[in-house]
Write an enzyme that holds these catalytic residues in place. Structure first.
Site, mmCIF file in Angstrom:
data_model
loop_
_atom_site.group_PDB
_atom_site.id
_atom_site.type_symbol
_atom_site.label_atom_id
_atom_site.label_comp_id
_atom_site.label_asym_id
_atom_site.label_seq_id
_atom_site.Cartn_x
_atom_site.Cartn_y
_atom_site.Cartn_z
ATOM 1 N N CYS A 10 4.680 9.254 1.396
ATOM 2 C CA CYS A 10 3.285 9.700 1.063
ATOM 3 C C CYS A 10 3.527 10.966 -0.349
ATOM 4 O O CYS A 10 4.480 11.428 -0.129
ATOM 5 C CB CYS A 10 3.289 10.765 1.949
ATOM 6 S SG CYS A 10 1.113 11.700 2.535
ATOM 7 N N HIS A 55 3.352 3.910 13.151
ATOM 8 C CA HIS A 55 4.251 3.887 11.288
ATOM 9 C C HIS A 55 4.622 4.583 11.587
ATOM 10 O O HIS A 55 4.316 6.049 11.841
ATOM 11 C CB HIS A 55 2.622 4.180 10.771
ATOM 12 C CG HIS A 55 2.741 4.381 8.984
ATOM 13 N ND1 HIS A 55 2.666 3.096 8.470
ATOM 14 C CD2 HIS A 55 3.136 5.125 8.485
ATOM 15 C CE1 HIS A 55 2.248 3.936 7.564
ATOM 16 N NE2 HIS A 55 3.056 5.311 6.909
ATOM 17 N N ARG A 60 1.224 -1.471 -0.272
ATOM 18 C CA ARG A 60 0.248 -0.322 -0.212
ATOM 19 C C ARG A 60 0.465 1.250 -0.447
ATOM 20 O O ARG A 60 1.143 1.954 -0.421
ATOM 21 C CB ARG A 60 -0.619 0.151 1.471
ATOM 22 C CG ARG A 60 -1.878 0.705 1.263
ATOM 23 C CD ARG A 60 -1.940 2.227 1.129
ATOM 24 N NE ARG A 60 -0.677 2.776 2.717
ATOM 25 C CZ ARG A 60 -0.735 3.229 3.342
ATOM 26 N NH1 ARG A 60 -0.612 4.779 2.604
ATOM 27 N NH2 ARG A 60 -0.155 3.626 4.663
ATOM 28 N N ASP A 61 1.782 1.817 0.974
ATOM 29 C CA ASP A 61 1.994 2.541 1.360
ATOM 30 C C ASP A 61 3.348 2.806 0.171
ATOM 31 O O ASP A 61 3.975 3.616 -0.542
ATOM 32 C CB ASP A 61 2.759 3.036 2.552
ATOM 33 C CG ASP A 61 2.951 4.547 3.131
ATOM 34 O OD1 ASP A 61 3.375 4.851 2.470
ATOM 35 O OD2 ASP A 61 3.191 4.584 4.071
ATOM 36 N N ASN A 107 9.097 4.049 4.232
ATOM 37 C CA ASN A 107 9.188 4.177 5.906
ATOM 38 C C ASN A 107 9.994 2.866 6.469
ATOM 39 O O ASN A 107 11.438 2.691 5.150
ATOM 40 C CB ASN A 107 8.407 2.555 5.845
ATOM 41 C CG ASN A 107 6.972 2.961 4.736
ATOM 42 O OD1 ASN A 107 6.349 2.738 3.478
ATOM 43 N ND2 ASN A 107 5.723 3.437 5.767
ATOM 44 N N HIS A 116 8.725 6.214 9.806
ATOM 45 C CA HIS A 116 8.956 6.408 7.983
ATOM 46 C C HIS A 116 10.764 7.093 8.378
ATOM 47 O O HIS A 116 11.868 7.332 9.628
ATOM 48 C CB HIS A 116 8.461 8.091 7.492
ATOM 49 C CG HIS A 116 7.212 7.544 6.089
ATOM 50 N ND1 HIS A 116 6.927 7.438 4.853
ATOM 51 C CD2 HIS A 116 5.643 7.065 7.088
ATOM 52 C CE1 HIS A 116 6.202 6.974 4.626
ATOM 53 N NE2 HIS A 116 5.408 6.573 5.382
HETATM 54 ZN ZN ZN Z 1 3.244 6.320 5.209
#
Ligand code: ZN
Length: 320
Positions: free
Chosen positions: A246, A213, A16-17, A255, A215
Protein backbone atom coordinates in the site's frame (compact mmCIF):
# COMPACT_ATOMS: atom_id res chain seq x y z
CA UNK A 1 -19.70 -26.30 -20.55
CA UNK A 2 -17.67 -28.37 -18.13
CA UNK A 3 -17.59 -27.09 -14.58
CA UNK A 4 -14.73 -27.74 -12.26
CA UNK A 5 -15.22 -27.87 -8.53
CA UNK A 6 -13.08 -25.40 -6.71
CA UNK A 7 -12.61 -25.26 -2.95
CA UNK A 8 -10.77 -21.96 -2.70
CA UNK A 9 -10.90 -19.10 -5.18
CA UNK A 10 -7.67 -17.17 -5.56
CA UNK A 11 -8.22 -13.57 -6.57
CA UNK A 12 -5.04 -12.34 -8.24
CA UNK A 13 -4.48 -8.72 -7.22
CA UNK A 14 -0.97 -8.24 -8.61
CA UNK A 15 -2.04 -6.14 -11.62
CA UNK A 16 -3.65 -3.69 -9.17
CA UNK A 17 -2.12 -3.90 -5.69
CA UNK A 18 1.25 -5.00 -7.05
CA UNK A 19 1.65 -2.58 -9.91
CA UNK A 20 0.34 0.44 -8.01
CA UNK A 21 3.13 0.25 -5.51
CA UNK A 22 6.11 -0.10 -7.82
CA UNK A 23 7.62 2.79 -9.76
CA UNK A 24 7.88 0.95 -13.05
CA UNK A 25 4.87 1.43 -15.31
CA UNK A 26 4.10 -1.87 -16.99
CA UNK A 27 3.05 -1.42 -20.64
CA UNK A 28 -0.63 -2.18 -21.31
CA UNK A 29 0.28 -5.06 -23.64
CA UNK A 30 2.35 -6.70 -20.90
CA UNK A 31 -0.51 -6.34 -18.39
CA UNK A 32 -2.88 -7.99 -20.85
CA UNK A 33 -0.39 -10.78 -21.53
CA UNK A 34 -0.04 -11.34 -17.76
CA UNK A 35 -3.80 -11.51 -17.26
CA UNK A 36 -4.27 -13.87 -20.20
CA UNK A 37 -1.51 -16.30 -19.22
CA UNK A 38 -2.64 -16.33 -15.62
CA UNK A 39 -6.19 -17.01 -16.82
CA UNK A 40 -4.75 -19.85 -18.90
CA UNK A 41 -3.11 -21.19 -15.73
CA UNK A 42 -6.58 -21.46 -14.17
CA UNK A 43 -7.06 -18.16 -12.32
CA UNK A 44 -10.72 -17.13 -12.50
CA UNK A 45 -10.71 -13.81 -10.65
CA UNK A 46 -8.23 -11.02 -11.30
CA UNK A 47 -8.21 -7.48 -9.94
CA UNK A 48 -6.97 -5.85 -13.13
CA UNK A 49 -6.67 -2.23 -12.04
CA UNK A 50 -8.13 0.74 -10.29
CA UNK A 51 -10.20 3.70 -11.43
CA UNK A 52 -8.35 6.53 -9.72
CA UNK A 53 -7.13 9.78 -11.32
CA UNK A 54 -4.04 9.03 -13.48
CA UNK A 55 -2.10 11.83 -11.80
CA UNK A 56 -2.35 9.86 -8.52
CA UNK A 57 -1.56 6.43 -9.96
CA UNK A 58 -0.07 6.69 -13.45
CA UNK A 59 0.75 2.96 -13.21
CA UNK A 60 -2.97 2.18 -13.53
CA UNK A 61 -4.03 4.88 -15.99
CA UNK A 62 -4.90 2.25 -18.62
CA UNK A 63 -7.40 0.31 -16.47
CA UNK A 64 -10.33 0.84 -18.88
CA UNK A 65 -8.29 -0.70 -21.72
CA UNK A 66 -7.19 -3.59 -19.53
CA UNK A 67 -10.80 -4.28 -18.51
CA UNK A 68 -11.87 -4.20 -22.16
CA UNK A 69 -9.19 -6.76 -23.03
CA UNK A 70 -10.04 -8.96 -20.03
CA UNK A 71 -13.68 -9.20 -21.12
CA UNK A 72 -12.50 -11.46 -23.94
CA UNK A 73 -11.50 -14.10 -21.39
CA UNK A 74 -14.74 -15.98 -20.86
CA UNK A 75 -15.33 -17.09 -17.30
CA UNK A 76 -12.96 -14.56 -15.77
CA UNK A 77 -14.35 -12.36 -12.99
CA UNK A 78 -12.88 -8.92 -13.66
CA UNK A 79 -12.42 -7.03 -10.41
CA UNK A 80 -11.37 -3.41 -10.03
CA UNK A 81 -10.83 -1.07 -7.13
CA UNK A 82 -12.49 2.35 -6.96
CA UNK A 83 -12.16 5.08 -4.33
CA UNK A 84 -15.49 6.83 -4.95
CA UNK A 85 -18.66 7.17 -7.04
CA UNK A 86 -16.81 8.65 -10.01
CA UNK A 87 -14.51 5.62 -10.09
CA UNK A 88 -17.50 3.30 -9.79
CA UNK A 89 -19.20 4.95 -12.78
CA UNK A 90 -16.01 4.45 -14.81
CA UNK A 91 -15.85 0.81 -13.69
CA UNK A 92 -19.45 0.19 -14.79
CA UNK A 93 -18.83 1.94 -18.14
CA UNK A 94 -15.76 -0.23 -18.69
CA UNK A 95 -17.66 -3.45 -17.88
CA UNK A 96 -16.08 -4.66 -14.63
CA UNK A 97 -17.84 -7.56 -12.85
CA UNK A 98 -16.79 -6.82 -9.30
CA UNK A 99 -15.95 -3.50 -7.71
CA UNK A 100 -14.22 -3.01 -4.42
CA UNK A 101 -14.19 0.23 -2.42
CA UNK A 102 -11.47 0.44 0.21
CA UNK A 103 -12.80 1.87 3.47
CA UNK A 104 -10.05 2.47 5.99
CA UNK A 105 -10.97 1.48 9.52
CA UNK A 106 -8.42 4.01 10.75
CA UNK A 107 -9.91 7.46 10.26
CA UNK A 108 -6.44 9.08 10.11
CA UNK A 109 -5.48 6.68 7.31
CA UNK A 110 -8.77 7.43 5.53
CA UNK A 111 -8.15 11.18 5.73
CA UNK A 112 -4.62 10.78 4.43
CA UNK A 113 -5.55 8.26 1.73
CA UNK A 114 -8.83 9.64 0.32
CA UNK A 115 -9.34 12.82 2.39
CA UNK A 116 -12.59 11.56 3.84
CA UNK A 117 -13.81 11.02 7.40
CA UNK A 118 -15.69 7.83 8.25
CA UNK A 119 -19.00 9.71 8.02
CA UNK A 120 -18.06 11.04 4.56
CA UNK A 121 -16.99 7.57 3.42
CA UNK A 122 -20.30 6.10 4.55
CA UNK A 123 -22.13 8.81 2.58
CA UNK A 124 -20.02 8.05 -0.50
CA UNK A 125 -20.72 4.32 -0.18
CA UNK A 126 -24.44 5.12 0.12
CA UNK A 127 -24.26 7.14 -3.10
CA UNK A 128 -22.50 4.22 -4.80
CA UNK A 129 -25.27 1.80 -3.75
CA UNK A 130 -27.97 4.19 -5.04
CA UNK A 131 -26.16 4.62 -8.34
CA UNK A 132 -25.87 0.86 -8.83
CA UNK A 133 -29.60 0.53 -8.16
CA UNK A 134 -30.17 2.40 -11.43
CA UNK A 135 -27.73 0.28 -13.48
CA UNK A 136 -29.43 -2.51 -15.52
CA UNK A 137 -28.91 -5.85 -13.82
CA UNK A 138 -26.83 -7.36 -16.64
CA UNK A 139 -24.30 -4.51 -16.37
CA UNK A 140 -24.36 -4.18 -12.61
CA UNK A 141 -21.16 -5.32 -10.87
CA UNK A 142 -21.16 -6.76 -7.38
CA UNK A 143 -20.05 -4.23 -4.82
CA UNK A 144 -17.66 -5.07 -2.05
CA UNK A 145 -16.30 -2.78 0.64
CA UNK A 146 -12.79 -3.69 1.72
CA UNK A 147 -12.34 -2.97 5.43
CA UNK A 148 -8.76 -1.78 5.05
CA UNK A 149 -6.33 -1.34 7.94
CA UNK A 150 -8.72 -3.63 9.85
CA UNK A 151 -5.81 -5.27 11.68
CA UNK A 152 -3.95 -2.11 12.61
CA UNK A 153 -2.69 1.13 11.11
CA UNK A 154 0.76 2.62 10.59
CA UNK A 155 -0.58 5.99 11.79
CA UNK A 156 -3.04 5.09 14.58
CA UNK A 157 -1.57 1.78 15.71
CA UNK A 158 -4.17 -0.68 17.03
CA UNK A 159 -7.61 -0.42 15.46
CA UNK A 160 -10.43 -1.35 17.88
CA UNK A 161 -12.12 -4.56 16.74
CA UNK A 162 -15.58 -3.32 17.74
CA UNK A 163 -15.12 -0.41 15.34
CA UNK A 164 -14.40 -2.80 12.47
CA UNK A 165 -17.51 -4.84 13.29
CA UNK A 166 -19.66 -1.68 13.57
CA UNK A 167 -18.44 -0.34 10.23
CA UNK A 168 -19.01 -3.72 8.59
CA UNK A 169 -22.60 -3.67 9.86
CA UNK A 170 -23.13 -0.11 8.64
CA UNK A 171 -21.96 -0.76 5.09
CA UNK A 172 -24.01 -3.96 4.85
CA UNK A 173 -27.05 -1.96 6.05
CA UNK A 174 -26.31 0.56 3.28
CA UNK A 175 -26.79 -2.28 0.80
CA UNK A 176 -23.35 -3.37 -0.35
CA UNK A 177 -23.12 -7.04 -1.36
CA UNK A 178 -20.11 -7.99 0.73
CA UNK A 179 -17.39 -6.76 3.02
CA UNK A 180 -13.85 -8.09 3.03
CA UNK A 181 -11.22 -7.97 5.75
CA UNK A 182 -8.04 -6.26 4.55
CA UNK A 183 -4.74 -6.45 6.35
CA UNK A 184 -3.35 -3.47 4.45
CA UNK A 185 -0.40 -3.03 6.79
CA UNK A 186 0.52 -6.64 7.49
CA UNK A 187 -0.20 -6.23 11.23
CA UNK A 188 -2.59 -9.17 11.43
CA UNK A 189 -2.22 -12.45 13.28
CA UNK A 190 -4.33 -15.60 13.01
CA UNK A 191 -6.13 -15.18 16.36
CA UNK A 192 -7.17 -11.65 15.42
CA UNK A 193 -8.34 -12.82 12.00
CA UNK A 194 -10.44 -15.52 13.67
CA UNK A 195 -12.09 -13.08 16.10
CA UNK A 196 -12.83 -10.48 13.42
CA UNK A 197 -14.19 -13.02 10.94
CA UNK A 198 -16.45 -14.71 13.48
CA UNK A 199 -17.77 -11.39 14.81
CA UNK A 200 -18.48 -10.05 11.32
CA UNK A 201 -20.27 -13.31 10.48
CA UNK A 202 -22.27 -13.05 13.73
CA UNK A 203 -23.33 -9.49 13.03
CA UNK A 204 -23.68 -9.44 9.25
CA UNK A 205 -24.23 -13.04 8.19
CA UNK A 206 -21.73 -15.52 6.83
CA UNK A 207 -22.65 -14.85 3.20
CA UNK A 208 -21.69 -11.18 3.62
CA UNK A 209 -18.00 -11.93 4.00
CA UNK A 210 -16.41 -14.67 1.91
CA UNK A 211 -12.98 -13.17 1.22
CA UNK A 212 -9.92 -11.71 2.89
CA UNK A 213 -7.06 -9.57 1.59
CA UNK A 214 -3.77 -10.35 3.30
CA UNK A 215 -0.29 -8.90 3.18
CA UNK A 216 2.92 -10.61 4.18
CA UNK A 217 4.71 -7.56 5.57
CA UNK A 218 5.61 -9.36 8.79
CA UNK A 219 5.68 -12.90 7.47
CA UNK A 220 2.22 -13.87 8.77
CA UNK A 221 0.49 -14.02 5.39
CA UNK A 222 0.22 -17.79 4.96
CA UNK A 223 -0.54 -18.36 8.65
CA UNK A 224 -3.42 -15.90 8.34
CA UNK A 225 -4.51 -17.49 5.05
CA UNK A 226 -4.57 -20.94 6.66
CA UNK A 227 -6.71 -19.64 9.54
CA UNK A 228 -9.08 -18.02 7.04
CA UNK A 229 -9.44 -21.27 5.09
CA UNK A 230 -10.00 -23.32 8.25
CA UNK A 231 -12.74 -20.91 9.31
CA UNK A 232 -14.47 -21.30 5.95
CA UNK A 233 -13.38 -18.22 3.99
CA UNK A 234 -13.48 -19.19 0.30
CA UNK A 235 -11.75 -16.32 -1.54
CA UNK A 236 -8.17 -15.27 -0.88
CA UNK A 237 -6.45 -12.31 -2.52
CA UNK A 238 -2.82 -12.84 -3.48
CA UNK A 239 -0.23 -11.27 -5.71
CA UNK A 240 2.04 -13.09 -8.13
CA UNK A 241 5.60 -12.86 -6.85
CA UNK A 242 4.29 -10.92 -3.87
CA UNK A 243 4.80 -7.62 -5.63
CA UNK A 244 2.64 -4.94 -4.14
CA UNK A 245 1.75 -3.20 -0.96
CA UNK A 246 0.00 0.00 0.00
CA UNK A 247 1.62 3.26 -1.11
CA UNK A 248 -0.07 5.03 1.81
CA UNK A 249 1.09 2.57 4.43
CA UNK A 250 4.85 3.01 4.84
CA UNK A 251 6.70 -0.27 5.31
CA UNK A 252 4.07 -2.46 3.69
CA UNK A 253 5.82 -4.71 1.19
CA UNK A 254 3.71 -7.15 -0.71
CA UNK A 255 0.59 -9.28 -0.68
CA UNK A 256 0.81 -12.97 0.05
CA UNK A 257 2.57 -14.72 -2.82
CA UNK A 258 0.09 -16.38 -5.19
CA UNK A 259 2.32 -19.31 -6.18
CA UNK A 260 3.25 -20.15 -2.56
CA UNK A 261 -0.42 -19.93 -1.53
CA UNK A 262 -1.62 -22.09 -4.42
CA UNK A 263 1.01 -24.67 -3.64
CA UNK A 264 0.10 -24.75 0.06
CA UNK A 265 -3.60 -25.22 -0.69
CA UNK A 266 -3.10 -27.82 -3.43
CA UNK A 267 -0.64 -29.74 -1.25
CA UNK A 268 -3.32 -29.75 1.49
CA UNK A 269 -5.76 -31.31 -0.98
CA UNK A 270 -7.79 -28.14 -1.56
CA UNK A 271 -8.63 -27.40 -5.16
CA UNK A 272 -7.81 -23.93 -6.50
CA UNK A 273 -8.28 -24.71 -10.20
CA UNK A 274 -4.82 -23.28 -10.80
CA UNK A 275 -1.88 -25.15 -12.31
CA UNK A 276 1.05 -24.19 -10.13
CA UNK A 277 3.71 -25.04 -12.73
CA UNK A 278 2.01 -22.79 -15.25
CA UNK A 279 1.84 -20.13 -12.58
CA UNK A 280 5.62 -20.26 -12.20
CA UNK A 281 5.87 -19.64 -15.95
CA UNK A 282 3.61 -16.60 -15.60
CA UNK A 283 5.89 -15.35 -12.87
CA UNK A 284 8.92 -15.60 -15.17
CA UNK A 285 7.03 -13.67 -17.82
CA UNK A 286 6.03 -10.91 -15.37
CA UNK A 287 9.57 -10.67 -14.00
CA UNK A 288 10.88 -10.26 -17.55
CA UNK A 289 8.49 -7.36 -18.04
CA UNK A 290 9.66 -5.58 -14.87
CA UNK A 291 13.24 -6.83 -14.52
CA UNK A 292 14.22 -4.19 -11.96
CA UNK A 293 11.42 -5.00 -9.53
CA UNK A 294 11.77 -7.49 -6.69
CA UNK A 295 9.61 -10.58 -6.70
CA UNK A 296 9.17 -12.61 -3.53
CA UNK A 297 8.19 -16.13 -2.57
CA UNK A 298 9.83 -19.45 -1.76
CA UNK A 299 8.39 -21.84 -4.32
CA UNK A 300 10.02 -20.14 -7.30
CA UNK A 301 13.45 -20.45 -5.68
CA UNK A 302 13.10 -23.91 -4.17
CA UNK A 303 10.99 -25.54 -6.88
CA UNK A 304 8.11 -27.95 -6.46
CA UNK A 305 8.77 -30.93 -4.19
CA UNK A 306 9.72 -34.09 -6.07
CA UNK A 307 6.63 -36.07 -7.04
CA UNK A 308 4.19 -33.23 -6.40
CA UNK A 309 1.09 -33.45 -8.55
CA UNK A 310 -1.59 -30.82 -8.38
CA UNK A 311 -5.26 -31.82 -8.55
CA UNK A 312 -6.04 -30.67 -12.02
CA UNK A 313 -4.68 -29.88 -15.40
CA UNK A 314 -5.32 -26.17 -15.70
CA UNK A 315 -7.50 -24.75 -18.43
CA UNK A 316 -8.91 -27.95 -19.90
CA UNK A 317 -11.03 -28.71 -16.82
CA UNK A 318 -12.20 -25.17 -16.27
CA UNK A 319 -15.40 -23.32 -16.93
CA UNK A 320 -15.80 -21.98 -20.43
ZN1 ZN B 1 -3.38 -4.56 -0.31
Amino acid sequence: MKTQTIDIRISEVGPRDGLQSIDTIMPTADKCAWIETQFDAGTREIEVGSFVPPRLLPQLADTAEVVAFSRKLKGLVIAVLVPNLKGLQNAVDAGAHKVSIPFSMSESHSLKNVRKTHAQMLEEIGRCVSYLGGVPRERRPTLEVGLSTAFGCTIEGPVPEDRVIRMAEKVIELGVDEVGLSDTTGYGNPAQLKRLTQEIWNHCGRERMTGVHLHNTRGQGLANALMAVELGITTLDASLGGIGGCPYAPGASGNIVTEDLVWMLEAMGLRTGIDVEQLLEVRRQVQASVPNETMYGFLADAGLPKGFASHQGGRIQQNG
